[in-house]
Each structure stands twice: as structure tokens, then as C-alpha cells.
Enzyme design. Structure first.
Site, PDB file in Angstrom:
ATOM      1  N   ILE A 141       3.163  -6.948  15.842  1.00 44.62           N
ATOM      2  CA  ILE A 141       2.251  -7.646  16.743  1.00 44.62           C
ATOM      3  C   ILE A 141       1.911  -8.989  16.116  1.00 44.62           C
ATOM      4  O   ILE A 141       1.580  -9.064  14.927  1.00 44.62           O
ATOM      5  CB  ILE A 141       0.992  -6.818  17.052  1.00 44.62           C
ATOM      6  CG1 ILE A 141       0.104  -7.552  18.063  1.00 44.62           C
ATOM      7  CG2 ILE A 141       0.221  -6.446  15.794  1.00 44.62           C
ATOM      8  CD1 ILE A 141      -0.970  -6.668  18.697  1.00 44.62           C
ATOM      9  N   SER A 150      -8.814 -15.412  11.795  1.00 43.91           N
ATOM     10  CA  SER A 150      -9.420 -14.344  12.601  1.00 43.91           C
ATOM     11  C   SER A 150      -9.915 -14.831  13.961  1.00 43.91           C
ATOM     12  O   SER A 150     -10.383 -14.032  14.761  1.00 43.91           O
ATOM     13  CB  SER A 150     -10.603 -13.731  11.827  1.00 43.91           C
ATOM     14  OG  SER A 150     -10.187 -13.202  10.592  1.00 43.91           O
ATOM     15  N   ILE A 175       2.877 -12.014   9.704  1.00 43.90           N
ATOM     16  CA  ILE A 175       3.167 -10.944  10.652  1.00 43.90           C
ATOM     17  C   ILE A 175       3.868  -9.785   9.935  1.00 43.90           C
ATOM     18  O   ILE A 175       5.010  -9.909   9.498  1.00 43.90           O
ATOM     19  CB  ILE A 175       4.033 -11.449  11.823  1.00 43.90           C
ATOM     20  CG1 ILE A 175       3.368 -12.675  12.470  1.00 43.90           C
ATOM     21  CG2 ILE A 175       4.245 -10.339  12.839  1.00 43.90           C
ATOM     22  CD1 ILE A 175       1.927 -12.468  12.905  1.00 43.90           C
ATOM     23  N   THR A 176       3.164  -8.663   9.828  1.00 46.97           N
ATOM     24  CA  THR A 176       3.734  -7.462   9.221  1.00 46.97           C
ATOM     25  C   THR A 176       4.883  -6.936  10.071  1.00 46.97           C
ATOM     26  O   THR A 176       4.778  -6.893  11.297  1.00 46.97           O
ATOM     27  CB  THR A 176       2.653  -6.383   9.078  1.00 46.97           C
ATOM     28  OG1 THR A 176       1.595  -6.888   8.262  1.00 46.97           O
ATOM     29  CG2 THR A 176       3.213  -5.120   8.439  1.00 46.97           C
ATOM     30  N   GLU A 261      -7.865   0.065  14.315  1.00 49.74           N
ATOM     31  CA  GLU A 261      -7.135  -0.716  13.312  1.00 49.74           C
ATOM     32  C   GLU A 261      -7.975  -0.891  12.046  1.00 49.74           C
ATOM     33  O   GLU A 261      -7.471  -0.771  10.929  1.00 49.74           O
ATOM     34  CB  GLU A 261      -6.761  -2.084  13.877  1.00 49.74           C
ATOM     35  CG  GLU A 261      -6.023  -2.963  12.871  1.00 49.74           C
ATOM     36  CD  GLU A 261      -5.681  -4.339  13.406  1.00 49.74           C
ATOM     37  OE1 GLU A 261      -5.299  -5.198  12.598  1.00 49.74           O
ATOM     38  OE2 GLU A 261      -5.806  -4.558  14.629  1.00 49.74           O
ATOM     39  N   ARG A 262      -9.244  -1.141  12.207  1.00 50.76           N
ATOM     40  CA  ARG A 262     -10.104  -1.346  11.034  1.00 50.76           C
ATOM     41  C   ARG A 262     -10.370  -0.037  10.309  1.00 50.76           C
ATOM     42  O   ARG A 262     -10.442  -0.025   9.074  1.00 50.76           O
ATOM     43  CB  ARG A 262     -11.396  -2.036  11.473  1.00 50.76           C
ATOM     44  CG  ARG A 262     -11.145  -3.499  11.818  1.00 50.76           C
ATOM     45  CD  ARG A 262     -12.252  -4.176  12.575  1.00 50.76           C
ATOM     46  NE  ARG A 262     -11.874  -5.577  12.808  1.00 50.76           N
ATOM     47  CZ  ARG A 262     -12.434  -6.366  13.706  1.00 50.76           C
ATOM     48  NH1 ARG A 262     -13.411  -5.899  14.490  1.00 50.76           N
ATOM     49  NH2 ARG A 262     -12.020  -7.620  13.841  1.00 50.76           N
ATOM     50  N   ARG A 287      -4.428   9.284 -23.697  1.00 52.57           N
ATOM     51  CA  ARG A 287      -4.396   8.143 -24.617  1.00 52.57           C
ATOM     52  C   ARG A 287      -5.457   8.336 -25.704  1.00 52.57           C
ATOM     53  O   ARG A 287      -6.598   8.698 -25.407  1.00 52.57           O
ATOM     54  CB  ARG A 287      -4.686   6.863 -23.832  1.00 52.57           C
ATOM     55  CG  ARG A 287      -4.720   5.602 -24.655  1.00 52.57           C
ATOM     56  CD  ARG A 287      -3.332   5.063 -24.894  1.00 52.57           C
ATOM     57  NE  ARG A 287      -3.384   3.759 -25.536  1.00 52.57           N
ATOM     58  CZ  ARG A 287      -2.317   3.087 -25.911  1.00 52.57           C
ATOM     59  NH1 ARG A 287      -1.105   3.596 -25.707  1.00 52.57           N
ATOM     60  NH2 ARG A 287      -2.428   1.913 -26.488  1.00 52.57           N
ATOM     61  N   GLN A 355      -8.679  -1.644 -16.296  1.00 50.50           N
ATOM     62  CA  GLN A 355      -9.381  -1.734 -17.575  1.00 50.50           C
ATOM     63  C   GLN A 355      -9.182  -0.460 -18.399  1.00 50.50           C
ATOM     64  O   GLN A 355      -9.022  -0.506 -19.620  1.00 50.50           O
ATOM     65  CB  GLN A 355     -10.874  -1.971 -17.333  1.00 50.50           C
ATOM     66  CG  GLN A 355     -11.667  -2.354 -18.566  1.00 50.50           C
ATOM     67  CD  GLN A 355     -11.331  -3.763 -19.054  1.00 50.50           C
ATOM     68  OE1 GLN A 355     -10.846  -4.586 -18.296  1.00 50.50           O
ATOM     69  NE2 GLN A 355     -11.582  -4.023 -20.327  1.00 50.50           N
ATOM     70  N   HIS A 357      -6.640   1.335 -18.567  1.00 47.73           N
ATOM     71  CA  HIS A 357      -5.295   1.341 -19.138  1.00 47.73           C
ATOM     72  C   HIS A 357      -5.133   0.348 -20.282  1.00 47.73           C
ATOM     73  O   HIS A 357      -4.083   0.338 -20.947  1.00 47.73           O
ATOM     74  CB  HIS A 357      -4.258   1.009 -18.052  1.00 47.73           C
ATOM     75  CG  HIS A 357      -3.853   2.176 -17.208  1.00 47.73           C
ATOM     76  ND1 HIS A 357      -4.687   2.742 -16.269  1.00 47.73           N
ATOM     77  CD2 HIS A 357      -2.690   2.883 -17.151  1.00 47.73           C
ATOM     78  CE1 HIS A 357      -4.048   3.735 -15.661  1.00 47.73           C
ATOM     79  NE2 HIS A 357      -2.846   3.847 -16.185  1.00 47.73           N
TER      80      HIS A 357
END
Length: 396
Positions: A141, A150, A175-176, A261-262, A287, A355, A357
């Protein structure tokens, strides 16, 4: 780090939520197992190659269609599963779990396809939806334009009435699925009233139509394997039968679909944050520093407690919004709030995961490094979070 030492996807045990999830049933759990296997086997191993080329391989879409993961909420008559949106949610969550930001499945299935389902003619549904469900046809779209962001009421792309067709001119950006798209819903001005909401229409433009061209996949800070492109329309002849819904109704149609969508963005951000936390939690358990596991230090334990609390708040909010969506009672304000808060929480949590890691968190081979940049986009698309705050404030 050597190639041999590069971390592969090893899913850690998932952190138990602070409250049990009550959204899904056993049928959803069965579906989730298949979706999880698909992403672990067919998607995660290819992330490096797909990031290099700027999009996933075309045949991934066919595989996803064959696995029943595309357009699952579309009616069975049009190739879908006729399922509820919780099944679509599972696809989003499992994609986020492996950090696979490349496949644009959710936009294709849960944004583009519903426009056809709700507003398309019978001929349009029959022509496009079955091929979208199978992965033969990829949907996109095209809303955003250079300079408008926006502000959809002030788009410049225009479709001039030329009798039995429109003549479309303009350009779109960010555009995705744009580069691989076979079908694009284009937002364009068709009226001259000067009122953006009354002059906007949606029309279907197929790839290969003379005058419709695509730019190369855009190079982004994150989501590098996601197909994101510019689209250009120069005197494109669009048949009148390719108008989606009625002329001038485009803005209303867009507004009716934006809440879901949101919420989709919130779903993806929540799942991404949880996945990053699971990985980081296991990392600090294994670790060692100064002769003991990093997780044994009080500073680290308290940091994880704060993160777990934020994740719990986000999970509860998202699941309640999901229940409202299924019941048909989700409000635009609730969706905007979920998108805004969860996307920002996601960035806060993943920043802490980096952080945790240490230096390895800054290495691209590590999932938290990619998650750090991939998930920053959640605060931008679907309407920036500044716009979300404006929308929420209007209800106050």
C-alpha cells in the site's frame, strides 16, 4: 569473532509472563507450533543473505502461502483460512521471536488484503485475494510521499479522470514490499474540492503497468532485509474498475483500518522486546565476570526486574487490546496508545539488552544488535509517536 563462533538461533526458554495469557485457545497453540517451525527453518538461517540484497527471496512468499501463513483471516472462498485475527497475531509474534524483520507478511495479509475484503468489488476479490493467499501475488500500500509523512490529507499524487480510466502521476516513498510488489493500493487525489479528506481515493495498480516504475530497495539503518522502496507513477493509465470502493472515500477507508494497523505495530514491538529479553537473560546467566555469573550481581538482577515489569505491563495492555479487536470494540485511541507506549518500551528494553551483552551487544552477529536498530522504526511508521500523542490528547 570467527564465522564458526557466530551465534545461531537457539531459542531460550520463554520467560513466564507476570500474568497468564488468556487470549489464545488450544487451536491457536497448535497453529503456533507450525508457524514457529517455519520461521526457525525457512527464515532465520537466511537473514544475512537477505540483508545483503535488501529483500527476502521471492520463493519465501510461495512457501509461506503453502504453509497457510498468508491472508489467514480472509474467507476460505478467497483462499484464506477464515480465521480470527489471533491467528494473524501468532504469525507476527513468531516472526518477531526470531528477529526476522525482512518478510512483509503482516502488511500484505493484514493491511492490503483487508482493504480488498472490505471495500473491493467481487471481481477484485476474485482476481487478487486467492493469489495473495498462495504467495503468488505480493501486495503493498502506497501512502507516504516525500515531504508529507503522516499528513495523508496533503498528498500530491493525483489521478485525473480521463473517461474510462484515470491518469495517475506522483511518487511514494518508504513503501514496504514495494520492490517485489505485484499489486499496490495507491492513495491519490481524485477531487478538486480542496478538502483532502473528500478528494482522496484508493486505486489498484499492478506491477508492469506502463509508467509505473520502482526504485531499488532503500538502504535503511535497520530492517535491512525488509523490501522498502520508492514508487514512481508517470501517466499511468488505471482502469476505472481498479478504483477501490467509491471515488472520494479513500480517506475514510484509511481511517477505518488504522486502529488495527497500529495495534499490529504494538503486537510486533511487544514480541520483539520479549524475545530480546529472553536472549539477554540467558546470556547474563552464562557469562561470568569476576568469577561469578553476571546475572548474580544485584545491579543486573534489579535491571532485569525493571524490564520484566515493563514487559508485563505491555503484554497485558496488548492482550486487552487484542480482546477488544476480536470483540469489535477496539477504539482508535486505545490502538494509538498501545502503539506509542509499547514501541517506546520496546526500545528501552532492547537498549538494556544490548548493555547486558557488553561489547558483544554491539556486534552485528548478535540478535540484540539487530533488534536494537530494527525495532526503532516502530516509533515512526503507522503514524509517528508524536502524532499518536496528538490523537490521544484530542480525546482528553
Amino acid at each position: 569473532m570467527s564465522k564458526d563462533a557466530r551465534p545461531i538461533f537457539m531459542a531460550p526458554p520463554e520467560t513466564s509472563p507476570l500474568l497468564n495469557r488468556t487470549v489464545f485457545g488450544s487451536e491457536h497453540d497448535d497453529y503456533r507450533r507450525g508457524v514457529r517451525n517455519f520461521f526457525e527453518a525457512e527464515v532465520y538461517p537466511h537473514w544475512e543473505a537477505w540483508e545483503a540484497q535488501g529483500h527476502v527471496d521471492r520463493d519465501l512468499w510461495n512457501k509461506a502461502g503453502a504453509a497457510g501463513m498468508l491472508c489467514v483471516t480472509m474467507p476460505e472462498a478467497f483462499g484464506g483460512l477464515g480465521a480470527d485475527r489471533l491467528f494473524a497475531t501468532i504469525v507476527m509474534e513468531e516472526q518477531a521471536r526470531v528477529g526476522a524483520s525482512g518478510p512483509g507478511f503482516s502488511l500484505h495479509s493484514e493491511i492490503v488484503a483487508p482493504y480488498l475484503k472490505h471495500y473491493g468489488s467481487q471481481a477484485q476479490k476474485e482476481r487478487y485475494l486467492p493469489r495473495m493467499a498462495s504467495g503468488e501475488l505480493i501486495g503493498a500500500i502506497a501512502m507516504t510521499e516525500p515531504g508529507t509523512g503522516s499528513d495523508l490529507q496533503n498528498i500530491r499524487t493525483r489521478a485525473r479522470d480521463a473517461g474510462d480510466h484515470y491518469v495517475l502521476n506522483g511518487s511514494k516513498i518508504f513503501i514496504t514490499n514495494g520492490f517485489l510488489a505485484d499489486l499496490v493500493i495507491v492513495v491519490a487525489k481524485t477531487g478538486e474540492t480542496g478538502k483532502g479528506s473528500a478528494d482522496t481515493s484508493l486505486m489498484l495498480v499492478e506491477a508492469g503497468t506502463p509508467g509505473f516504475t520502482k526504485g531499488k530497495p532503500l538502504k535503511k539503518m535497520g530492517m535491512r532485509a525488509q523490501d522498502t522502496a520508492e514508487l514512481f507513477f508517470e501517466d499511468v493509465r488505471v482502469p476505472k474498475e481498479n478504483l477501490l470502493g467509491s471515488e472520494g472515500a479513500g480517506f475514510l477507508m484509511l481511517m477505518q483500518q488504522l486502529a488495527w494497523e497500529r495495534l499490529m505495530i504494538a503486537i510486533q514491538a511487544q514480541a520483539s522486546a520479549e524475545a530480546a529479553f529472553d536472549i539477554a537473560r540467558d546470556y547474563v546467566k552464562s557469562r561470568t565476570a569476576f568469577g561469578r555469573p553476571v546475572a548474580a550481581f544485584q545491579t543486573m538482577r534489579h535491571r532485569m526486574a525493571d524490564m520484566q515489569t515493563e514487559l508485563g505491563v505491555g503484554r497485558t495492555f496488548v492482550d486487552e487490546c487484542l480482546k477488544a479487536e476480536i470483540a469489535g470494540t477496539l477504539t482508535p485511541m486505545a490502538a494509538a496508545a498501545a502503539k506509542m507506549w509499547v514501541s517506546e518500551m520496546c526500545s528501552r528494553v532492547i537498549d538494556q539488552c544490548v548493555q547486558m551483552h557488553g561489547g558483544y551487544g554491539f556486534m552485528w552477529e548478535y540478535p540484540v544488535s539487530r533488534a536494537f536498530v530494527d525495532n526503532r522504526a516502530h516509533q515512526i511508521y503507522g503514524g509517528t509517536n508524536d502524532i499518536m500523542r496528538e490523537l490521544i490528547s484530542r480525546a482528553l
